[in-house]
Design an enzyme around this catalytic site. Structure first.
Site, PDB file in Angstrom:
ATOM      1  N   LYS A   1      -2.582  -6.993   2.170  1.00  0.00           N
ATOM      2  CA  LYS A   1      -3.420  -8.167   1.569  1.00  0.00           C
ATOM      3  C   LYS A   1      -3.863  -7.593  -0.010  1.00  0.00           C
ATOM      4  O   LYS A   1      -4.094  -6.464  -0.020  1.00  0.00           O
ATOM      5  CB  LYS A   1      -4.407  -8.433   2.520  1.00  0.00           C
ATOM      6  CG  LYS A   1      -5.270  -9.431   1.871  1.00  0.00           C
ATOM      7  CD  LYS A   1      -6.303  -9.915   3.223  1.00  0.00           C
ATOM      8  CE  LYS A   1      -7.349 -10.975   2.795  1.00  0.00           C
ATOM      9  NZ  LYS A   1      -8.251 -11.334   4.014  1.00  0.00           N
TER      10      LYS A   1
ATOM     11  N   SER B   1      -8.177 -16.172   4.953  1.00  0.00           N
ATOM     12  CA  SER B   1      -7.792 -15.627   3.343  1.00  0.00           C
ATOM     13  C   SER B   1      -6.437 -14.767   3.543  1.00  0.00           C
ATOM     14  O   SER B   1      -6.166 -14.510   2.476  1.00  0.00           O
ATOM     15  CB  SER B   1      -8.939 -14.563   2.912  1.00  0.00           C
ATOM     16  OG  SER B   1      -9.239 -13.717   3.879  1.00  0.00           O
TER      17      SER B   1
ATOM     18  N   SER C   1      -9.985 -14.787   9.303  1.00  0.00           N
ATOM     19  CA  SER C   1      -9.065 -14.846   8.133  1.00  0.00           C
ATOM     20  C   SER C   1      -7.747 -14.226   8.784  1.00  0.00           C
ATOM     21  O   SER C   1      -6.949 -14.208   7.687  1.00  0.00           O
ATOM     22  CB  SER C   1      -9.603 -13.695   7.027  1.00  0.00           C
ATOM     23  OG  SER C   1     -10.578 -14.714   6.231  1.00  0.00           O
TER      24      SER C   1
END
Length: 476
Positions: free
Chosen positions: A72, A147, A171
């Protein structure tokens, strides 16, 4: 090996091929990069790649020796940009590895790229000024949630079998639900947040992975779990490796389920039918199943959540911007991010501490509920994958309320367990009539990932998902 064959394997399957010398880590990495080239223009999931790493790979070692990984867009690896989807932190790269990154590398993973995130991980929509919008491989007009939406899209599309992510309110689990993956938020303290933090986001956030197979999830947790040097506390280690738990018979346990969101938001009819069908299946397996939910003051909890998120976000932005010699402003932060930052800066310390006290009360109330219940089953979200234009979080005049109104239908069932620190896992057990994944969430007692893996193993046998493939896929 061709892309179609590569995409059939999970991470452990690829590692087995490497161990048998049927394929090399360099060949696997080249296939992952070819997959990015093939599908990423339609998805915008991967925002940077590291092809030069293929030329200097170490000999494979660990349970995932030679398996390609994507991480990420957060600061996790030394010298690798982690911009958090924000123009304010463009070019940011940490000067040391996180403990998690060290352990992923020791497990044998080869990081070949960075995936898109919502700005600062705030929104459950992977869209930012910095990297644009990420599309769902099951339907490119739909969101991946957030996210960790870029990673979820990449794994679902077959680019890699495992991606790294983080979960501060859902997330990991929400993108897993929207993209048909396994997404586990481990118990607080199970994975070290070191060396830069004792507890990320005050203990609400934890970093881990999203996977296509349950066994990859279990083996990855075995590989990275455990305290780091100087961590503030330790939780009890598992009795058995999690990789063994998924094949053990699940003893008769007490399972509660609820199709009712504690926020009061309506539940999509297909998700309602899905959670009831899974509850009925579990009852048929011999478990004691009842419809019930934990009791707590949701409005008070939500108010505390907003203040804690604003306070922690404001501190994080201020500290990092100061270290970089930059100034936060509406020109380099999206509208809702700027609103959260401003609200956090104005938040009195006494109110912040009062919000922490609310979290303590709610955690104790949930602890009482789980004295009588082993596992809670809920939908992961109240909605199926949403259209990309469902929310505008960077529009003129957007507020903190707009952000949390956007989060509510997606994170209603997930954020509570970031507050309590309990393990929670989203599984791709149900599907809409139009073919979209509908994740179901299993929640366990604090520290009891083992029960979740045993139950998930039985559910994977009854409702397998590995044969399902989205329309946008490297093997299409």
């Amino acid at each position: 090996m061709k892309l179609e064959e590569y995409a059939r394997y999970d991470g452990l399957g690829l590692a087995e091929l490497v161990a048998r010398r049927e394929v090399t880590p360099r060949e696997l990495g080249a296939l992952a990069l070819a997959g990015i080239e093939k599908v990423n223009p339609r998805l915008n999931a991967v925002i940077e790649t590291f092809p030069e790493r293929l030329q200097k790979l170490a000999p494979p070692a660990g349970p995932f020796g030679g398996v390609p990984l994507l991480v990420k867009d957060f600061p996790i690896e030394k010298g690798v940009k982690g911009e958090m989807g924000s123009q304010l932190f463009a070019g940011l790269a940490p000067d040391q590895d996180s403990e998690l990154m060290l352990r992923l590398r020791r497990a044998g993973f080869v990081n070949l790229g960075r995936t898109a995130s919502s700005e600062l991980g705030l929104a459950a929509l992977t869209r930012s000024r910095q990297s644009g919008i990420t599309r769902n491989p099951w339907d490119p007009s739909r969101s991946t949630a957030g996210s960790t939406g870029g990673g979820a899209a990449a794994a679902a599309a077959g680019i890699v079998p495992i991606v790294q992510g983080g979960d501060g309110g859902g997330s990991i689990r929400n993108p897993a639900s929207f993209c048909g993956l396994v997404g586990l938020k481990p118990s607080r303290g199970r994975i070290s947040a070191g060396p830069d933090e004792g507890e990320s986001l005050g203990g609400m956030a934890i970093s881990f992975v999203l996977t296509r197979s349950l066994r990859d999830c279990a083996a990855a947790l075995d590989a990275v779990a455990g305290p780091g040097i100087g961590d503030p506390y330790e939780i009890a280690p598992p009795v058995l490796p999690y990789a063994e738990e998924i094949s053990r018979p699940a003893r008769r346990i007490k399972i509660a389920f609820t199709p009712r969101a504690w926020s009061g938001l309506p539940l999509d009819s297909e998700l309602d039918a899905g959670v009831r069908s899974v509850a009925k299946l579990l009852e048929g397996m011999g478990h004691e199943v009842s419809e019930q939910a934990p009791a707590f003051d949701y409005e008070e909890f939500l108010a505390a959540q907003i203040e804690l998120w604003c306070g922690h976000t404001a501190y994080g932005i201020s500290a990092l911007a100061e270290a970089l010699g930059r100034k936060p402003g509406p020109e380099n932060l999206q509208t809702t991010s700027w609103a959260v930052y401003e609200a956090g800066r104005r938040l009195p310390v006494a109110r912040f501490l009062a919000a922490e006290a609310v979290y303590n009360t709610v955690t104790r109330q949930l602890g009482e509920f789980f004295r009588e219940v082993d596992v809670l089953l809920t939908p992961t979200c109240t909605v199926p994958p949403l259209p990309l234009d469902a929310h505008d979080l960077d529009g003129r005049g957007a507020t903190v309320k707009d952000l949390f109104d956007h989060l509510a239908p997606i994170e209603t069932f997930t954020a509570l367990f970031n507050a309590t620190g309990q393990p929670a896992m989203s599984l791709p057990l149900c599907w809409s009539k139009s073919g979209l994944p509908l994740g179901m969430q299993l929640v366990g007692r604090s520290g009891d990932e083992a029960t979740l893996f045993r139950l998930a193993g039985a559910l994977e046998q009854a409702l397998p998902w590995s044969h399902r493939r989205p329309p946008i896929h490297v093997a299409a």
